[in-house]
Design a protein around this motif. Structure first.
Motif, PDB file in Angstrom:
ATOM      1  N   GLY A 109     108.649  58.629  82.046  1.00  0.00           N
ATOM      2  CA  GLY A 109     107.258  58.968  82.347  1.00  0.00           C
ATOM      3  C   GLY A 109     106.298  57.974  81.733  1.00  0.00           C
ATOM      4  O   GLY A 109     106.687  57.110  80.945  1.00  0.00           O
ATOM      5  N   SER A 110     105.024  58.100  82.091  1.00  0.00           N
ATOM      6  CA  SER A 110     104.013  57.203  81.525  1.00  0.00           C
ATOM      7  C   SER A 110     103.453  57.806  80.245  1.00  0.00           C
ATOM      8  O   SER A 110     103.436  59.030  80.080  1.00  0.00           O
ATOM      9  CB  SER A 110     102.889  56.973  82.534  1.00  0.00           C
ATOM     10  OG  SER A 110     102.327  58.202  82.927  1.00  0.00           O
ATOM     11  N   PRO A 111     103.000  56.979  79.289  1.00  0.00           N
ATOM     12  CA  PRO A 111     102.469  57.486  78.018  1.00  0.00           C
ATOM     13  C   PRO A 111     101.246  58.378  78.235  1.00  0.00           C
ATOM     14  O   PRO A 111     100.380  58.065  79.051  1.00  0.00           O
ATOM     15  CB  PRO A 111     102.090  56.212  77.257  1.00  0.00           C
ATOM     16  CG  PRO A 111     102.864  55.110  77.914  1.00  0.00           C
ATOM     17  CD  PRO A 111     103.021  55.514  79.339  1.00  0.00           C
ATOM     18  N   GLN A 112     101.200  59.482  77.501  1.00  0.00           N
ATOM     19  CA  GLN A 112     100.075  60.414  77.576  1.00  0.00           C
ATOM     20  C   GLN A 112      99.313  60.362  76.246  1.00  0.00           C
ATOM     21  O   GLN A 112      99.838  60.785  75.216  1.00  0.00           O
ATOM     22  CB  GLN A 112     100.575  61.843  77.825  1.00  0.00           C
ATOM     23  CG  GLN A 112     101.297  62.029  79.141  1.00  0.00           C
ATOM     24  CD  GLN A 112     100.385  61.798  80.337  1.00  0.00           C
ATOM     25  OE1 GLN A 112      99.260  62.279  80.375  1.00  0.00           O
ATOM     26  NE2 GLN A 112     100.868  61.018  81.296  1.00  0.00           N
ATOM     27  N   PRO A 113      98.066  59.830  76.255  1.00  0.00           N
ATOM     28  CA  PRO A 113      97.315  59.711  74.992  1.00  0.00           C
ATOM     29  C   PRO A 113      96.505  60.978  74.670  1.00  0.00           C
ATOM     30  O   PRO A 113      96.016  61.663  75.571  1.00  0.00           O
ATOM     31  CB  PRO A 113      96.383  58.523  75.268  1.00  0.00           C
ATOM     32  CG  PRO A 113      96.159  58.564  76.746  1.00  0.00           C
ATOM     33  CD  PRO A 113      97.391  59.166  77.363  1.00  0.00           C
ATOM     34  N   TYR A 114      96.378  61.275  73.393  1.00  0.00           N
ATOM     35  CA  TYR A 114      95.559  62.383  72.887  1.00  0.00           C
ATOM     36  C   TYR A 114      94.758  61.855  71.706  1.00  0.00           C
ATOM     37  O   TYR A 114      95.273  61.082  70.898  1.00  0.00           O
ATOM     38  CB  TYR A 114      96.439  63.555  72.423  1.00  0.00           C
ATOM     39  CG  TYR A 114      97.322  64.130  73.503  1.00  0.00           C
ATOM     40  CD1 TYR A 114      96.898  65.204  74.272  1.00  0.00           C
ATOM     41  CD2 TYR A 114      98.573  63.580  73.750  1.00  0.00           C
ATOM     42  CE1 TYR A 114      97.716  65.729  75.271  1.00  0.00           C
ATOM     43  CE2 TYR A 114      99.392  64.098  74.742  1.00  0.00           C
ATOM     44  CZ  TYR A 114      98.963  65.169  75.499  1.00  0.00           C
ATOM     45  OH  TYR A 114      99.769  65.686  76.473  1.00  0.00           O
ATOM     46  N   ARG A 115      93.491  62.301  71.600  1.00  0.00           N
ATOM     47  CA  ARG A 115      92.640  61.864  70.484  1.00  0.00           C
ATOM     48  C   ARG A 115      92.185  63.077  69.686  1.00  0.00           C
ATOM     49  O   ARG A 115      91.913  64.138  70.241  1.00  0.00           O
ATOM     50  CB  ARG A 115      91.411  61.126  71.013  1.00  0.00           C
ATOM     51  CG  ARG A 115      91.727  59.742  71.512  1.00  0.00           C
ATOM     52  CD  ARG A 115      90.923  58.738  70.732  1.00  0.00           C
ATOM     53  NE  ARG A 115      91.215  57.380  71.126  1.00  0.00           N
ATOM     54  CZ  ARG A 115      91.562  56.448  70.295  1.00  0.00           C
ATOM     55  NH1 ARG A 115      91.690  56.724  69.021  1.00  0.00           N
ATOM     56  NH2 ARG A 115      91.781  55.224  70.696  1.00  0.00           N
ATOM     57  N   PHE A 116      92.099  62.893  68.347  1.00  0.00           N
ATOM     58  CA  PHE A 116      91.682  63.969  67.457  1.00  0.00           C
ATOM     59  C   PHE A 116      90.697  63.431  66.424  1.00  0.00           C
ATOM     60  O   PHE A 116      90.802  62.276  66.009  1.00  0.00           O
ATOM     61  CB  PHE A 116      92.895  64.581  66.731  1.00  0.00           C
ATOM     62  CG  PHE A 116      93.904  65.178  67.665  1.00  0.00           C
ATOM     63  CD1 PHE A 116      93.754  66.464  68.133  1.00  0.00           C
ATOM     64  CD2 PHE A 116      94.989  64.438  68.094  1.00  0.00           C
ATOM     65  CE1 PHE A 116      94.674  67.003  69.011  1.00  0.00           C
ATOM     66  CE2 PHE A 116      95.917  64.957  68.976  1.00  0.00           C
ATOM     67  CZ  PHE A 116      95.764  66.261  69.433  1.00  0.00           C
ATOM     68  N   GLN A 117      89.746  64.266  66.009  1.00  0.00           N
ATOM     69  CA  GLN A 117      88.814  63.879  64.956  1.00  0.00           C
ATOM     70  C   GLN A 117      89.550  63.820  63.621  1.00  0.00           C
ATOM     71  O   GLN A 117      90.555  64.511  63.421  1.00  0.00           O
ATOM     72  CB  GLN A 117      87.665  64.909  64.845  1.00  0.00           C
ATOM     73  CG  GLN A 117      86.790  64.993  66.071  1.00  0.00           C
ATOM     74  CD  GLN A 117      85.862  63.808  66.217  1.00  0.00           C
ATOM     75  OE1 GLN A 117      85.720  63.008  65.300  1.00  0.00           O
ATOM     76  NE2 GLN A 117      85.250  63.678  67.374  1.00  0.00           N
ATOM     77  N   LEU A 118      89.018  62.998  62.685  1.00  0.00           N
ATOM     78  CA  LEU A 118      89.647  62.891  61.361  1.00  0.00           C
ATOM     79  C   LEU A 118      89.635  64.213  60.609  1.00  0.00           C
ATOM     80  O   LEU A 118      90.467  64.441  59.742  1.00  0.00           O
ATOM     81  CB  LEU A 118      88.916  61.834  60.522  1.00  0.00           C
ATOM     82  CG  LEU A 118      89.385  60.381  60.681  1.00  0.00           C
ATOM     83  CD1 LEU A 118      88.538  59.475  59.817  1.00  0.00           C
ATOM     84  CD2 LEU A 118      90.846  60.217  60.335  1.00  0.00           C
ATOM     85  N   ASP A 119      88.676  65.100  60.920  1.00  0.00           N
ATOM     86  CA  ASP A 119      88.621  66.373  60.198  1.00  0.00           C
ATOM     87  C   ASP A 119      89.506  67.444  60.838  1.00  0.00           C
ATOM     88  O   ASP A 119      89.537  68.580  60.381  1.00  0.00           O
ATOM     89  CB  ASP A 119      87.171  66.875  60.098  1.00  0.00           C
ATOM     90  CG  ASP A 119      86.524  67.073  61.465  1.00  0.00           C
ATOM     91  OD1 ASP A 119      87.180  66.787  62.494  1.00  0.00           O
ATOM     92  OD2 ASP A 119      85.360  67.501  61.512  1.00  0.00           O
ATOM     93  N   HIS A 120      90.258  67.088  61.893  1.00  0.00           N
ATOM     94  CA  HIS A 120      91.197  68.028  62.526  1.00  0.00           C
ATOM     95  C   HIS A 120      92.376  68.221  61.573  1.00  0.00           C
ATOM     96  O   HIS A 120      93.081  67.276  61.257  1.00  0.00           O
ATOM     97  CB  HIS A 120      91.655  67.453  63.867  1.00  0.00           C
ATOM     98  CG  HIS A 120      92.065  68.498  64.857  1.00  0.00           C
ATOM     99  ND1 HIS A 120      91.172  69.092  65.717  1.00  0.00           N
ATOM    100  CD2 HIS A 120      93.266  69.067  65.111  1.00  0.00           C
ATOM    101  CE1 HIS A 120      91.811  69.968  66.467  1.00  0.00           C
ATOM    102  NE2 HIS A 120      93.084  69.985  66.110  1.00  0.00           N
ATOM    103  N   LYS A 121      92.591  69.445  61.098  1.00  0.00           N
ATOM    104  CA  LYS A 121      93.565  69.689  60.023  1.00  0.00           C
ATOM    105  C   LYS A 121      95.006  69.808  60.498  1.00  0.00           C
ATOM    106  O   LYS A 121      95.930  69.484  59.761  1.00  0.00           O
ATOM    107  CB  LYS A 121      93.202  70.973  59.258  1.00  0.00           C
ATOM    108  CG  LYS A 121      91.842  70.932  58.603  1.00  0.00           C
ATOM    109  CD  LYS A 121      91.786  69.902  57.527  1.00  0.00           C
ATOM    110  CE  LYS A 121      90.443  69.895  56.827  1.00  0.00           C
ATOM    111  NZ  LYS A 121      90.254  68.741  55.978  1.00  0.00           N
ATOM    112  N   SER A 122      95.217  70.284  61.732  1.00  0.00           N
ATOM    113  CA  SER A 122      96.590  70.547  62.174  1.00  0.00           C
ATOM    114  C   SER A 122      96.697  70.379  63.684  1.00  0.00           C
ATOM    115  O   SER A 122      95.810  70.807  64.423  1.00  0.00           O
ATOM    116  CB  SER A 122      96.985  71.973  61.777  1.00  0.00           C
ATOM    117  OG  SER A 122      98.207  72.340  62.389  1.00  0.00           O
TER     118      SER A 122
END
Length: 199
Positions: free
Chosen positions: A11-24
């Motif tokens: 499959g093709s890569p699936q990107p996800y982004r999270f804020q630095l303050d996201h704890k888990s």
């Protein structure tokens, strides 16, 4: 924002982004997870990416196929920028922006414990052939602990100032979507002037 890339074989890569303050961030096959991975090699709740001081860790949640780093099964991984690990047959990639690396590095440096200022040094026996006044003069030439305390206070002040600057740069990035350094450089760095037409 930290970027997580999930790549299922074929499959093709699936990107996800999270804020630095996201704890888990929980990763697994069930749709209740923060990142759902449609692969039979991934358990229903496979792993959890947790925010710690100065970075992130990826912990196995008792999955069937575990977390592999360089082909070895590990219970958890201290994530580094550009690192890839395997969740079953799925590749988990982790990336940070330069601004995020600077913020996390600052957290790490502030979290380090300073060495104690005063150290107990065993006194060696000394023999003085000179009069006591000369010995007293030598003792006054020794550095005092006050100057060491002043240096420690100055170092803490510099670190606090750097942390403030990195925080402001990060906030500028999250508010405007642009790098503070690039914005400053674009205002003050002279750009090349194109040659006049006909030359």
């Amino acid at each position: 924002m930290p970027r997580v890339t999930i790549t299922i074989p074929g499959g093709s890569p699936q990107p996800y982004r999270f804020q630095l303050d996201h704890k888990s961030v929980v990763i697994g096959r069930m749709n209740e997870n923060d990142i759902q991975v449609d692969s039979a090699s991934v358990s229903s709740r496979h792993a959890e990416m947790t925010r710690i001081k100065g970075g992130y860790e990826l912990h196995d949640l008792g999955s069937t196929n575990g977390i592999k780093l360089d082909g070895r099964l590990v219970p958890y991984v201290a994530l580094q920028d550009g690192m890839s690990v395997e969740l079953g047959d799925v590749v988990f990639g982790f990336q940070l922006t330069p601004e995020e690396r600077a913020v996390l590095d600052m957290e790490t440096s502030i979290g380090m414990k300073p060495e104690p200022v005063e150290k107990s040094i065993p006194a060696a026996p000394q023999k003085f052939s000179s009069p006591p006044k000369a010995a007293a003069a030598r003792q006054t030439a020794l550095p005092t602990h006050g100057s060491t305390n002043g240096n420690s206070a100055l170092l803490l002040l510099v670190l606090a100032l750097l942390a403030f600057c990195f925080g402001m740069a990060f906030r500028f990035k999250s508010d405007t979507g642009r790098s503070w350094l690039e914005t400053v450089l674009s205002k003050y760095v002279t750009r090349e002037v194109s040659a006049p037409p006909g030359k």
